[in-house]
Design a protein around this motif. Structure first.
Motif, PDB file in Angstrom:
ATOM      1  N   GLN A  50      82.195  70.919  42.227  1.00  0.00           N
ATOM      2  CA  GLN A  50      81.390  69.661  42.040  1.00  0.00           C
ATOM      3  C   GLN A  50      80.688  69.501  43.272  1.00  0.00           C
ATOM      4  O   GLN A  50      79.409  68.761  43.177  1.00  0.00           O
ATOM      5  N   GLN A  51      81.193  69.595  44.358  1.00  0.00           N
ATOM      6  CA  GLN A  51      80.133  69.620  45.598  1.00  0.00           C
ATOM      7  C   GLN A  51      79.277  70.470  45.590  1.00  0.00           C
ATOM      8  O   GLN A  51      77.988  69.890  46.022  1.00  0.00           O
ATOM      9  N   ARG A  52      79.318  71.455  45.256  1.00  0.00           N
ATOM     10  CA  ARG A  52      78.115  72.542  45.079  1.00  0.00           C
ATOM     11  C   ARG A  52      77.065  72.029  44.140  1.00  0.00           C
ATOM     12  O   ARG A  52      75.954  72.147  44.288  1.00  0.00           O
ATOM     13  N   GLN A  53      77.558  71.516  42.994  1.00  0.00           N
ATOM     14  CA  GLN A  53      76.612  70.950  42.070  1.00  0.00           C
ATOM     15  C   GLN A  53      75.871  69.741  42.377  1.00  0.00           C
ATOM     16  O   GLN A  53      74.724  69.869  42.224  1.00  0.00           O
ATOM     17  N   MET A  54      76.390  68.946  43.162  1.00  0.00           N
ATOM     18  CA  MET A  54      75.697  67.905  44.029  1.00  0.00           C
ATOM     19  C   MET A  54      74.715  68.530  44.594  1.00  0.00           C
ATOM     20  O   MET A  54      73.557  67.973  44.667  1.00  0.00           O
ATOM     21  N   LEU A  55      75.040  69.232  45.704  1.00  0.00           N
ATOM     22  CA  LEU A  55      74.293  69.864  46.641  1.00  0.00           C
ATOM     23  C   LEU A  55      73.063  70.629  45.993  1.00  0.00           C
ATOM     24  O   LEU A  55      71.812  70.588  46.496  1.00  0.00           O
ATOM     25  N   ASP A  56      73.419  71.221  44.881  1.00  0.00           N
ATOM     26  CA  ASP A  56      72.438  72.167  44.300  1.00  0.00           C
ATOM     27  C   ASP A  56      71.288  71.230  43.602  1.00  0.00           C
ATOM     28  O   ASP A  56      69.955  71.478  43.563  1.00  0.00           O
ATOM     29  N   PHE A  57      71.831  70.087  43.075  1.00  0.00           N
ATOM     30  CA  PHE A  57      70.975  69.023  42.605  1.00  0.00           C
ATOM     31  C   PHE A  57      70.028  68.676  43.667  1.00  0.00           C
ATOM     32  O   PHE A  57      68.687  68.376  43.194  1.00  0.00           O
ATOM     33  N   ILE A  58      70.466  68.121  44.647  1.00  0.00           N
ATOM     34  CA  ILE A  58      69.645  67.526  45.768  1.00  0.00           C
ATOM     35  C   ILE A  58      68.681  68.592  46.334  1.00  0.00           C
ATOM     36  O   ILE A  58      67.394  68.347  46.222  1.00  0.00           O
ATOM     37  N   ARG A  59      69.096  69.694  46.570  1.00  0.00           N
ATOM     38  CA  ARG A  59      68.210  70.845  46.820  1.00  0.00           C
ATOM     39  C   ARG A  59      67.116  71.234  45.997  1.00  0.00           C
ATOM     40  O   ARG A  59      65.972  71.289  46.338  1.00  0.00           O
ATOM     41  N   THR A  60      67.296  71.360  44.778  1.00  0.00           N
ATOM     42  CA  THR A  60      66.319  71.371  43.681  1.00  0.00           C
ATOM     43  C   THR A  60      65.514  70.362  43.720  1.00  0.00           C
ATOM     44  O   THR A  60      64.213  70.393  43.560  1.00  0.00           O
ATOM     45  N   LYS A  61      65.665  69.252  43.600  1.00  0.00           N
ATOM     46  CA  LYS A  61      65.051  68.144  43.787  1.00  0.00           C
ATOM     47  C   LYS A  61      63.804  67.993  44.864  1.00  0.00           C
ATOM     48  O   LYS A  61      62.790  67.786  44.861  1.00  0.00           O
ATOM     49  N   ARG A  62      64.574  68.427  46.051  1.00  0.00           N
ATOM     50  CA  ARG A  62      63.580  68.336  47.417  1.00  0.00           C
ATOM     51  C   ARG A  62      62.696  69.590  47.291  1.00  0.00           C
ATOM     52  O   ARG A  62      61.496  69.276  47.623  1.00  0.00           O
ATOM     53  N   TYR A  63      63.114  70.627  46.756  1.00  0.00           N
ATOM     54  CA  TYR A  63      62.133  71.998  46.342  1.00  0.00           C
ATOM     55  C   TYR A  63      60.987  71.393  45.574  1.00  0.00           C
ATOM     56  O   TYR A  63      59.735  71.908  45.885  1.00  0.00           O
ATOM     57  N   GLU A  64      61.425  70.729  44.751  1.00  0.00           N
ATOM     58  CA  GLU A  64      60.210  69.925  43.878  1.00  0.00           C
ATOM     59  C   GLU A  64      59.500  68.962  44.393  1.00  0.00           C
ATOM     60  O   GLU A  64      58.405  68.425  43.769  1.00  0.00           O
ATOM     61  N   GLY A  65      59.664  68.561  45.537  1.00  0.00           N
ATOM     62  CA  GLY A  65      58.751  67.600  46.337  1.00  0.00           C
ATOM     63  C   GLY A  65      59.189  66.043  46.160  1.00  0.00           C
ATOM     64  O   GLY A  65      58.675  65.264  46.711  1.00  0.00           O
ATOM     65  N   TRP A  66      60.527  65.809  45.719  1.00  0.00           N
ATOM     66  CA  TRP A  66      61.060  64.504  45.636  1.00  0.00           C
ATOM     67  C   TRP A  66      61.855  64.151  46.720  1.00  0.00           C
ATOM     68  O   TRP A  66      62.629  64.882  47.491  1.00  0.00           O
ATOM     69  N   PRO A  67      61.705  62.734  47.072  1.00  0.00           N
ATOM     70  CA  PRO A  67      62.568  62.103  48.455  1.00  0.00           C
ATOM     71  C   PRO A  67      63.871  62.033  48.238  1.00  0.00           C
ATOM     72  O   PRO A  67      64.466  60.665  48.332  1.00  0.00           O
ATOM     73  N   VAL A  68      64.641  63.058  47.821  1.00  0.00           N
ATOM     74  CA  VAL A  68      66.073  62.982  47.614  1.00  0.00           C
ATOM     75  C   VAL A  68      66.694  63.791  48.967  1.00  0.00           C
ATOM     76  O   VAL A  68      66.248  64.590  49.253  1.00  0.00           O
ATOM     77  N   MET A  69      67.970  62.987  49.328  1.00  0.00           N
ATOM     78  CA  MET A  69      68.644  63.810  50.407  1.00  0.00           C
ATOM     79  C   MET A  69      70.091  63.571  50.401  1.00  0.00           C
ATOM     80  O   MET A  69      70.458  62.467  49.781  1.00  0.00           O
ATOM     81  N   TYR A  70      70.680  64.263  51.076  1.00  0.00           N
ATOM     82  CA  TYR A  70      72.084  64.169  51.372  1.00  0.00           C
ATOM     83  C   TYR A  70      72.331  63.232  52.806  1.00  0.00           C
ATOM     84  O   TYR A  70      71.400  63.443  53.551  1.00  0.00           O
ATOM     85  N   GLY A  71      73.437  62.531  52.683  1.00  0.00           N
ATOM     86  CA  GLY A  71      73.457  61.738  53.963  1.00  0.00           C
ATOM     87  C   GLY A  71      73.847  62.775  55.187  1.00  0.00           C
ATOM     88  O   GLY A  71      73.832  64.011  55.344  1.00  0.00           O
ATOM     89  N   CYS A  72      74.363  61.905  56.246  1.00  0.00           N
ATOM     90  CA  CYS A  72      74.561  62.814  57.586  1.00  0.00           C
ATOM     91  C   CYS A  72      75.852  63.198  57.558  1.00  0.00           C
ATOM     92  O   CYS A  72      76.684  63.718  58.496  1.00  0.00           O
ATOM     93  N   SER A  73      76.913  62.961  56.386  1.00  0.00           N
ATOM     94  CA  SER A  73      78.216  63.062  56.221  1.00  0.00           C
ATOM     95  C   SER A  73      78.911  64.144  56.994  1.00  0.00           C
ATOM     96  O   SER A  73      79.874  63.986  57.693  1.00  0.00           O
TER      97      SER A  73
END
Length: 360
Positions: free
Chosen positions: A221-244
């Motif tokens: 599920q961590q991978r699922q979340m990170l893949d989701f963020i990465r895909t949206k960023r590649y598409e140009g959307w301002p989605v980001m993971y925290g500094c965690s």
């Protein structure tokens, strides 16, 4: 790409060595209260069910005067938090004073209390940034934050902020097993609200979440979340993971603007509601993590001369971390998820399919 990342990570490692010797106070958190009108299941500070010691506004005035005197011309960004900071009746006076002194400031809020009057006050006192929590769709959000109607109130608050012309409105979503299936629908909501950025983070092993069953993400599920963020960023959307956390080569620099660096004690300091001086407010509150108190200690001196616990790599305390090939890039991970009793990291998200090692 791998060699570029490895080069960057080695450079960052060298930079960290110097940063520990000469820390830079870039963000100063002020926890104005632990009172809150929500009782979130994951709250790191266990807000709402605690008695909140609160310092009078005059203490903040004196403290801000000193910070301006000691740190000018490079004043730290003030990050206002709680609890819900808007519950303080003297909020406008404190932040108005900070604004008058020339501090740039932002706030973390659940936005349920924002109305037209609050909007005007936030403009007058110079609010620059705000992060509002949306932790799922309506039913999921309200259950997680234990406030019926909280989702609709938060969305209303965000809409008012956007209509009010605030330029840096962020939404933060804590992803759990209960809402990971709602990410695409939440993304559509973010587009509709037209927020400036969407910060997506996994639930962390801190505060109430340490006793919470059935919410923590597994590695898939961590991978699922990170893949989701990465895909949206590649598409140009301002989605980001925290500094965690440090995420290893596969995800570093892919899901946020730069590489992992725990800011605690090198870029960031915090003043708790009772005046205690600490690093990141998410770090466990215990004697060794509290560095002093502004009611009796000189904050500037504390910043310069203490914080040693946060300026020493965590991996040096952990047998598990010492043998890791990426210890100099991760450095033992984030302080907020460190187990100070066992001297080990509670979570590790390094994916060892790809590694880069320090050059010898």
């Amino acid at each position: 790409m791998e060699s570029i990342k490895c080069t960057h990570l080695r450079q960052l490692h060298e930079y960290r060595q110097e940063l520990r010797k000469k820390p830079q106070l870039r963000r100063l958190f002020l926890e104005l209260t632990l009172r809150c009108n929500e009782k979130c299941l994951h709250c790191g500070s266990r807000c709402n069910d605690v008695v909140s010691e609160e310092m009078p506004k005059e203490v903040y005035f004196e403290f801000l005067d000193k910070v301006k005197k000691d740190f000018s011309p490079k004043l730290p960004m003030l990050c206002i938090t709680g609890g819900e900071p808007l519950l303080r009746s003297d909020f406008a006076e404190i932040m108005g004073y900070a604004h008058k002194l020339g501090f740039r400031w932002g706030m973390t809020s659940n936005a349920t209390l924002i109305d037209e009057d609050k909007l005007g006050m936030l403009k007058e006192t110079g609010l620059a940034t705000i992060s509002v929590s949306i932790d799922g769709l309506r039913e999921t959000h309200d259950a997680f934050r234990r406030r019926k109607g909280g989702f609709d109130e938060a969305v209303r608050g965000i809409k008012l902020l956007m209509q009010g012309g605030f330029k840096e409105v962020q939404v933060t979503t804590v992803v759990t097993r209960k809402n990971i299936g709602e990410l695409e629908e939440l993304f559509e909501l973010m587009k509709e609200l037209d927020v400036d950025s969407w910060r997506v983070i996994g639930i962390e092993p801190i505060g109430r979440a340490l006793e919470l069953d059935g919410y923590t993400l597994d590695m898939a599920q961590q991978r699922q979340m990170l893949d989701f963020i990465r895909t949206k960023r590649y598409e140009g959307w301002p989605v980001m993971y925290g500094c965690s956390h440090y995420l290893g080569l596969e995800y570093e620099r892919e899901v946020r603007d730069w590489y992992f660096l725990c800011n605690a004690g090198v870029y960031t300091a915090s003043i708790m509601a009772n005046g205690n001086i600490a690093a990141c407010l998410d770090i466990e509150r215990r004697p060794e993590t509290i560095q002093g108190n502004i009611l009796r200690d000189d904050f500037t001196q504390v910043w310069k001369e203490r914080f040693e616990i946060f300026r020493t790599p965590l991996w040096q305390k952990s047998e598990k971390c010492r043998d890791c090939a990426e210890r100099d890039f991760c450095e033992g991970g984030s302080y907020h998820s460190w187990d100070f009793d066992k001297n080990e990291q509670r979570v590790c998200f390094i994916m060892h399919d790809q590694e880069c090692q320090m050059e010898t």
